[in-house]
Design an enzyme around this catalytic site. Structure first.
Site, short mmCIF file in Angstrom:
data_model
loop_
_atom_site.label_atom_id
_atom_site.label_comp_id
_atom_site.label_asym_id
_atom_site.label_seq_id
_atom_site.Cartn_x
_atom_site.Cartn_y
_atom_site.Cartn_z
N ASP A 1 -0.02 -6.57 -0.80
CA ASP A 1 -0.60 -5.32 -0.20
C ASP A 1 -1.91 -5.70 0.79
OD1 ASP A 1 -1.82 -3.00 0.49
OD2 ASP A 1 -2.01 -2.27 -1.62
N ARG B 1 -19.77 0.49 -0.65
CA ARG B 1 -19.34 -0.60 0.34
C ARG B 1 -19.53 -0.20 1.79
NH1 ARG B 1 -12.81 -0.24 -0.67
NH2 ARG B 1 -13.15 1.55 0.12
N PHE C 1 -5.74 -2.00 -6.58
CA PHE C 1 -6.03 -0.70 -6.19
C PHE C 1 -5.14 0.29 -6.99
CE2 PHE C 1 -5.62 3.17 -3.77
CZ PHE C 1 -6.96 3.41 -3.41
N TYR D 1 -4.06 3.17 8.23
CA TYR D 1 -5.29 4.19 8.80
C TYR D 1 -6.61 3.37 8.35
CZ TYR D 1 -4.23 5.05 3.40
OH TYR D 1 -3.95 4.91 2.35
N LYS D 2 -6.64 2.36 7.82
CA LYS D 2 -7.87 1.44 7.73
C LYS D 2 -8.41 0.89 8.92
CE LYS D 2 -6.89 1.22 2.39
NZ LYS D 2 -7.83 2.40 2.16
#
Length: 399
Positions: A201, A375, A129, A226-227
């Site tokens: 991560d 996605r 990322f 938050y995912k």
């Protein structure tokens, strides 16, 4: 929350008996289909009264006394131990200090390099990322280390052949674009064989995949809240430090809540024992309360059931897509084998950004990633097979 079985919309045998399928009604979906839980998880309806009670029943009533009478000061550890149950970490090894994912990663990467101060290389995947790449490059400049950004396929080779130069290796168990998985145990073992520190991560894995931090011998890890964890926009990140590293880990961000005696107001920093040394400033209680609330149904379901449900939903999506749009199914950028992917599937679509916007106009939340990926994420607690059938019908019409 008590999970009660019910018959799902398509009446399939699995949906009849799977208790997770009843959870979607507890989430505030606003009549829309959320297949972007790998970017921002949906909230539960009960979050509003939960935060309302914290504000009116605790903050407004107690003011500063709330820190000591309502457990606010303990929330970073309370939430951290909850996360440990999902991530395979015993209590006292995860803390949610209240920092962003970027700040947390910076803190952990510097600490990892300090644990191997005699080694010149910081290793990272090129496909990471972007924030991970930016932070790794900044840490390398700050500490005068050499940043080695290698392809996902070459990272293990680099560890085998030149691992004696590597201070720390940063990677992720899930590729954020394609969803392809990396074996945590295998790569961590390569790091240890080379004497390097493994840094993970977990942002695209936490809450949807078993990562078994303790069992895999992971050295350090971070992840956002938050995912799939559903803690809300900008929910704070977490830090994992196993007990074996806690006496020696040296974080660059030395805030007063990471002090051995924070209320002594000492001018000289003395790190706290245990995981508390990873704490920094005053905890953001409202954000921590949101994350704490979001974790309960995940814990009740358990990570193995969540993972199984995610795999089933992904396979069902592929089956529907192959039936309705076999041409699109052939553009799958993710592994077809469910055991080799994370919680989302990526499909190559011409003009992906346009398709994302058209899906949004029809009540479907997905996200695109340049140059041509869309996605589709299968958050197990609020995505159903009925949602997936409807999404495939809409994709068939607009893609």
């Amino acid at each position: 929350m008590t999970i009660q079985p019910r018959i799902e919309e398509d009446g399939s045998p699995r949906e009849k008996t799977d208790p997770i399928s009843s959870c979607s009604q507890e989430y505030a979906l606003d009549g829309r289909i959320h297949l972007n839980g790998n970017s921002l998880g949906a909230p539960r309806h009960s979050l509003i009264p939960e935060l309302g009670h914290l504000i009116s029943g605790q903050w407004a009533r107690l003011q500063v006394r709330g820190w000591f009478q309502e457990g606010w000061l303990d929330l970073p550890r309370t939430v951290g131990d909850k996360l440990g149950a999902l991530l395979g970490a015993k209590p006292g090894q995860i803390v949610v200090a209240g920092e962003t994912t970027s700040t947390t990663l910076f803190n952990v990467l510097v600490a990892a390099c300090r644990l191997r101060a005699d080694r010149p290389v910081l290793l990272v995947e090129q496909e990471s990322f972007p924030t991970d790449l930016y932070i790794a490059a900044s840490v390398a400049r700050l500490l005068d280390r050499r940043l080695a950004a290698v392809s996902r396929a070459d990272l293990d080779i680099r560890l085998r052949e030149h691992g004696d130069q590597v201070a720390a290796a940063l990677t992720s168990p899930v590729d954020f674009r394609t969803g392809e998985r990396r074996g945590i145990g295998e790569t961590t073992a390569l790091c240890h064989d080379a004497g390097a520190i493994s840094v993970w991560d977990l942002s695209h894995a936490a809450g949807v995949l078993p990562v078994d931090l303790d069992a895999n011998g992971v050295d350090l890890a971070i992840g956002c809240g938050y995912k799939y964890l559903g803690g809300g926009p900008g929910a704070p990140a977490f830090t994992y430090v196993p007990v074996r590293h806690q006496p020696d880990v040296d974080f660059p961000l030395a805030g007063w809540h990471g002090h051995a005696r924070p209320f002594a107001m000492s001018p000289r920093f003395e790190p706290a024992d245990g995981i508390d040394r990873a704490r920094t400033g005053t905890p953001p209680v409202l954000s921590l309360a949101g994350l704490n609330h979001a974790l309960d149904p995940l814990l009740e379901a358990g990570i193995e059931a969540l993972y199984q449900r995610t795999r089933e939903l992904g396979d069902y999506f592929l089956a529907c897509l192959e039936e309705s749009r076999p041409d699109l199914a052939k553009q799958l950028a993710s592994p077809r084998d469910a055991l080799r992917r994370g919680g989302h599937l990526a499909v190559r679509v011409a003009d992906a950004e346009r398709v994302e916007h058209e899906l949004a106009e029809r009540g479907v939340h997905v996200d695109s990633r340049p140059p041509d990926l869309i996605r589709f994420a299968f958050a197990p607690l609020y995505v159903t097979k009925d949602h997936i059938r409807r999404v495939v019908d809409i994709v068939t019409a607009v893609a």
